[in-house]
Write a protein that holds these residues in place. Sequence first.
Motif, PDB file in Angstrom:
ATOM      1  N   SER A 108       0.859  -1.172   0.000  1.00  0.00           N
ATOM      2  CA  SER A 108       0.000   0.000   0.000  1.00  0.00           C
ATOM      3  C   SER A 108       0.904   1.233   0.000  1.00  0.00           C
ATOM      4  O   SER A 108       2.116   1.119   0.179  1.00  0.00           O
ATOM      5  CB  SER A 108      -0.871  -0.039   1.253  1.00  0.00           C
ATOM      6  OG  SER A 108      -1.814   0.988   1.237  1.00  0.00           O
ATOM      7  N   TYR A 126       1.021   5.629   1.154  1.00  0.00           N
ATOM      8  CA  TYR A 126       0.431   6.862   1.657  1.00  0.00           C
ATOM      9  C   TYR A 126       0.614   7.994   0.644  1.00  0.00           C
ATOM     10  O   TYR A 126      -0.041   9.022   0.749  1.00  0.00           O
ATOM     11  CB  TYR A 126       1.085   7.298   2.965  1.00  0.00           C
ATOM     12  CG  TYR A 126       0.808   6.418   4.158  1.00  0.00           C
ATOM     13  CD1 TYR A 126      -0.348   5.650   4.266  1.00  0.00           C
ATOM     14  CD2 TYR A 126       1.709   6.376   5.216  1.00  0.00           C
ATOM     15  CE1 TYR A 126      -0.593   4.863   5.374  1.00  0.00           C
ATOM     16  CE2 TYR A 126       1.470   5.599   6.335  1.00  0.00           C
ATOM     17  CZ  TYR A 126       0.321   4.843   6.410  1.00  0.00           C
ATOM     18  OH  TYR A 126       0.091   4.069   7.528  1.00  0.00           O
ATOM     19  N   GLN A 174       2.728  -4.456   9.170  1.00  0.00           N
ATOM     20  CA  GLN A 174       1.440  -3.876   8.794  1.00  0.00           C
ATOM     21  C   GLN A 174       1.059  -2.785   9.793  1.00  0.00           C
ATOM     22  O   GLN A 174       1.257  -2.962  10.999  1.00  0.00           O
ATOM     23  CB  GLN A 174       0.372  -4.964   8.803  1.00  0.00           C
ATOM     24  CG  GLN A 174       0.643  -6.091   7.836  1.00  0.00           C
ATOM     25  CD  GLN A 174      -0.222  -7.300   8.139  1.00  0.00           C
ATOM     26  OE1 GLN A 174      -0.241  -7.778   9.255  1.00  0.00           O
ATOM     27  NE2 GLN A 174      -0.923  -7.768   7.122  1.00  0.00           N
ATOM     28  N   LYS A 231      -1.876  -1.996  10.722  1.00  0.00           N
ATOM     29  CA  LYS A 231      -2.918  -2.575  11.578  1.00  0.00           C
ATOM     30  C   LYS A 231      -3.257  -3.956  11.032  1.00  0.00           C
ATOM     31  O   LYS A 231      -3.039  -4.232   9.850  1.00  0.00           O
ATOM     32  CB  LYS A 231      -4.139  -1.673  11.656  1.00  0.00           C
ATOM     33  CG  LYS A 231      -4.774  -1.365  10.336  1.00  0.00           C
ATOM     34  CD  LYS A 231      -5.896  -0.349  10.510  1.00  0.00           C
ATOM     35  CE  LYS A 231      -6.441  -0.001   9.149  1.00  0.00           C
ATOM     36  NZ  LYS A 231      -6.457   1.390   8.818  1.00  0.00           N
ATOM     37  N   SER A 280      -4.278  -5.257   7.215  1.00  0.00           N
ATOM     38  CA  SER A 280      -3.924  -4.296   6.169  1.00  0.00           C
ATOM     39  C   SER A 280      -2.633  -4.717   5.475  1.00  0.00           C
ATOM     40  O   SER A 280      -1.882  -5.534   5.991  1.00  0.00           O
ATOM     41  CB  SER A 280      -3.772  -2.897   6.765  1.00  0.00           C
ATOM     42  OG  SER A 280      -2.658  -2.856   7.639  1.00  0.00           O
ATOM     43  N   ARG A 281      -2.399  -4.136   4.310  1.00  0.00           N
ATOM     44  CA  ARG A 281      -1.143  -4.401   3.600  1.00  0.00           C
ATOM     45  C   ARG A 281      -0.043  -3.523   4.191  1.00  0.00           C
ATOM     46  O   ARG A 281      -0.299  -2.415   4.650  1.00  0.00           O
ATOM     47  CB  ARG A 281      -1.286  -4.075   2.115  1.00  0.00           C
ATOM     48  CG  ARG A 281      -2.104  -5.080   1.336  1.00  0.00           C
ATOM     49  CD  ARG A 281      -2.132  -4.732  -0.123  1.00  0.00           C
ATOM     50  NE  ARG A 281      -2.778  -3.420  -0.299  1.00  0.00           N
ATOM     51  CZ  ARG A 281      -2.672  -2.676  -1.391  1.00  0.00           C
ATOM     52  NH1 ARG A 281      -1.966  -3.084  -2.407  1.00  0.00           N
ATOM     53  NH2 ARG A 281      -3.281  -1.517  -1.466  1.00  0.00           N
ATOM     54  N   VAL A 328       2.902  -0.822   4.165  1.00  0.00           N
ATOM     55  CA  VAL A 328       2.912   0.465   3.469  1.00  0.00           C
ATOM     56  C   VAL A 328       4.341   0.786   3.021  1.00  0.00           C
ATOM     57  O   VAL A 328       5.274   0.753   3.825  1.00  0.00           O
ATOM     58  CB  VAL A 328       2.369   1.583   4.383  1.00  0.00           C
ATOM     59  CG1 VAL A 328       2.440   2.938   3.699  1.00  0.00           C
ATOM     60  CG2 VAL A 328       0.937   1.262   4.802  1.00  0.00           C
TER      61      VAL A 328
END
Length: 171
Positions: free
Chosen positions: A34, A36, A72, A74, A77-78, A80
């Motif tokens: 992922s 940001y 991760q 959380k 989730s993937r 980041v």
Amino acid sequence: CVAAAAAFIDRTLQNEGAWYRADDVESRLGGALSSYGSSVGAVRGTVRDALRKFKELDHDAVLQLASGLWGQPKPGSRPVFERRLAAVVLLQSRAGLLLHSDLTRIEGFLRSAESPELVDPLLSDVVLPLLAGLAGRDRQRAGVVLARWSQDPDARLRRAAACIGQQSGTE
């Protein structure tokens, strides 16, 4: 202290993000990580600011923070990209604290990096300086790890060992 530093880095990276950069990173990495959408400069600045704010980070805390950032954000989730890049920048910034035994943790990072944009600086700016600072038994122990990497079924580790050998002149 480590949890506060991780929260500071994560929050700042999210605030520095832009959707168009996030889309670019995620498509470039094939969705493996992922994003940001924070710029590389923002990642470096965030880590610099965190190290100024949390001065008491010793060897163990630096490794704990790097591992936390690598994982991760959380459950479910993937991972980041910018958090992982922050972990690399953190290790670059504190390479002088690293020990031969830290190669095992770095090995885990290399196995799961998902991107040459993470592997290359890990090798050139973390592993090579780490190895350069080792002597005697510590250097021998690191050599055992690198020899194991060179025979590993994981092509990423074999490539890493070859790259390290070429760059350090041991091949």
